[in-house]
Design a protein around this motif. Sequence first.
Motif, PDB file in Angstrom:
ATOM      1  N   SER A  42       0.798  -1.231   0.000  1.00 42.77           N
ATOM      2  CA  SER A  42       0.000   0.000   0.000  1.00 42.77           C
ATOM      3  C   SER A  42       0.826   1.275   0.000  1.00 42.77           C
ATOM      4  CB  SER A  42      -0.939   0.012   1.212  1.00 42.77           C
ATOM      5  OG  SER A  42      -0.215  -0.061   2.426  1.00 42.77           O
ATOM      6  N   ARG A  43       2.113   1.168   0.378  1.00 49.85           N
ATOM      7  CA  ARG A  43       2.952   2.372   0.418  1.00 49.85           C
ATOM      8  C   ARG A  43       4.391   1.958   0.159  1.00 49.85           C
ATOM      9  NH1 ARG A  43       6.248   4.852   4.841  1.00 49.85           N
ATOM     10  NH2 ARG A  43       7.498   3.415   3.624  1.00 49.85           N
ATOM     11  N   ILE A  44       4.677   1.659  -1.101  1.00 48.88           N
ATOM     12  CA  ILE A  44       5.978   1.115  -1.470  1.00 48.88           C
ATOM     13  C   ILE A  44       6.985   2.247  -1.645  1.00 48.88           C
ATOM     14  CG2 ILE A  44       7.248  -0.174  -3.215  1.00 48.88           C
ATOM     15  CD1 ILE A  44       5.371  -1.870  -1.472  1.00 48.88           C
ATOM     16  N   LEU A  45       8.018   2.242  -0.786  1.00 48.62           N
ATOM     17  CA  LEU A  45       9.031   3.300  -0.800  1.00 48.62           C
ATOM     18  C   LEU A  45       8.308   4.649  -0.796  1.00 48.62           C
ATOM     19  CD1 LEU A  45      11.478   1.644  -3.372  1.00 48.62           C
ATOM     20  CD2 LEU A  45      11.655   1.640  -0.884  1.00 48.62           C
ATOM     21  N   GLY A  46       8.642   5.529  -1.724  1.00 51.80           N
ATOM     22  CA  GLY A  46       7.910   6.789  -1.844  1.00 51.80           C
ATOM     23  C   GLY A  46       6.986   6.786  -3.037  1.00 51.80           C
ATOM     24  N   LEU A  47       6.632   5.585  -3.521  1.00 52.01           N
ATOM     25  CA  LEU A  47       5.921   5.456  -4.792  1.00 52.01           C
ATOM     26  C   LEU A  47       4.429   5.206  -4.634  1.00 52.01           C
ATOM     27  CD1 LEU A  47       8.622   3.239  -6.537  1.00 52.01           C
ATOM     28  CD2 LEU A  47       8.289   5.706  -6.793  1.00 52.01           C
ATOM     29  N   GLY A  48       3.968   5.018  -3.408  1.00 55.38           N
ATOM     30  CA  GLY A  48       2.537   4.866  -3.178  1.00 55.38           C
ATOM     31  C   GLY A  48       2.053   3.434  -3.277  1.00 55.38           C
ATOM     32  N   ASP A  49       0.781   3.288  -3.607  1.00 55.36           N
ATOM     33  CA  ASP A  49       0.083   2.003  -3.636  1.00 55.36           C
ATOM     34  C   ASP A  49       0.435   1.256  -4.923  1.00 55.36           C
ATOM     35  OD1 ASP A  49      -1.715  -0.103  -3.686  1.00 55.36           O
ATOM     36  OD2 ASP A  49      -3.456   1.109  -3.116  1.00 55.36           O
ATOM     37  N   LEU A  50       1.188   0.171  -4.787  1.00 54.55           N
ATOM     38  CA  LEU A  50       1.580  -0.628  -5.951  1.00 54.55           C
ATOM     39  C   LEU A  50       0.985  -2.030  -5.904  1.00 54.55           C
ATOM     40  CD1 LEU A  50       5.307   0.437  -6.443  1.00 54.55           C
ATOM     41  CD2 LEU A  50       3.232   1.414  -7.436  1.00 54.55           C
TER      42      LEU A  50
END
Length: 551
Positions: free
Chosen positions: A142-150
């Motif tokens: 839901s919050r991958i690194l700084g990339l958001g929901d993946l």
Amino acid sequence: MAIQDLVNGVPTPPETPFEGKVVKPVHYSTYPSPLPAQQLARLKAHLNSLENPLLKHMHLSRIRRSDPDLFFAALKDDLNQMAPLVYTPTVGEACQKYSHIYTGPEGLYLSIDDKDRLPEILQAYAATLSRIPQIVVVTDGSRILGLGDLGIGGMGISVGKLNLYVAGGGIDPNGTLPVVLDMGTNNQTLLDDPLYIGLKRPRASLAEAESFMDTFMDTVSTLFPTTVIQHEDFYSEAAFLFLEKYQKKYRMFNDDIQGTGAVILAGFLAAARKASALSGLPLKDHKVVFLGGGSAAVGVAKEMMNFFLMEGLSEQEAKERFWLIDTKGLITSTRTDVVTDKIAGHKKYFIRYDTEGKEYKTLSDVIEYVKPTALVGLSTTFGAFEQPVVRRMAELNKAPIIFPLSNPTSKCELAFSDALEWTNGKVLFASGSPYSPIVYQGKLREAAQGNNFLVFPGIGFGALMAGAKHVTDGMITASAIALSEAMTPDEESDELLYPRLDRIREVSARVAAGVVLAAQKEGVDTTERLRGMSWDKLVQEMLDSQWHARC
């Protein structure tokens, strides 16, 4: 000649007996058998022929599945070059494109649509294993690194973290289990993508996710009672809820909150001492501004409070050394969302009550108001530390402490080259992603990387070795202190804030030893044979227990 038999796993031709003569089987292979050194050289040559990091990441993933010894031997041989390929920053792109580059299962995929059958599924899976996992890394994407929901692409993070557990902490790869909990996604791009292989439904509510996690944590801990479970890249509200709910019940920790906090506390210990030595400022008088109000920022700030507690401040006094800025500005008691109680629960701890009704909307405003000695970025906003802000930090401090920590590099608040240029080389710098060394004013300067890789393998390994009933806050703080004390004289003389990654196995052993001692002190350890060991003997025990590739 037909292949008829296997002798010690090697195909052999059939025997042809001769009268009066005993004929021994002839051993030969039907394919070339390059030496381990040749295999490693061939892998490096092939990687060098690939044109971009993502292709290299994909090739290394295939090697990991087909030949783990070669894969981990390659990581050990050149960790500084390989780590960015198997984890940040390359893993971010791999997670974004996961459904497009997927070539086969890499771990355990659990769907919330199967929530009623989850215990049955996990029991069936456990029955296929030859050994209990030592480390489970689980995410919901839901919050991958700084990339958001993946979404299901979060599996790349679980796999990547476990690669680093093996390479840096010495965990046996056969004792690792990456897990992604597919609870849907709110990423419309993924929902519209015909190649997306995850659930095409909106992400489950927090209440649904909590129920699913309750079952997952209970079942996994029952099936694998000695396993350490690491939570990874859950969105802020869920991350704090799950940590608070499970920390004292299961052998688990959250790397984004606790691991990040520990590694930044270690770096801040070094940086604050250097800054105070130059300025004469008492250590207890440092002031820290955070740009970012998510789970990582709050977790880091809470862990950094231990620096001030060690300097003799009370909890309230330590908390007052921090100012947190989110997308609406400085978090104050008079801000509208705070007054109406619409602010996220995890942010409430750091509400400022001393601003006398005045609001500070921008980072520049807060810098002028607070006049901080340290600036920490966990905003996931590229370039957020703009030139005027950085120059002002250099005007205010002889050695400004600036930690732009957002991952990957495309989300980092400040580049190392700009930090040096805009502070005239005075900056004490640590970033979340790697930067190459720079010759500045005739001197080679190395960017410190506040990478969780320096602590989480030691936290997990130490908890395993101690047989800890659960992972306490004291064990997390002990990992930070052990890391801060792991510097060599050469690293100190080079003005580094962290040990170099090429010493990661030794560093992880020292971190693990610190974790074991803390578990013993708090009475949560169960491994009696480690009790009473000297520090040096305990560190050696950690080193001797590490797994090594056979290549």
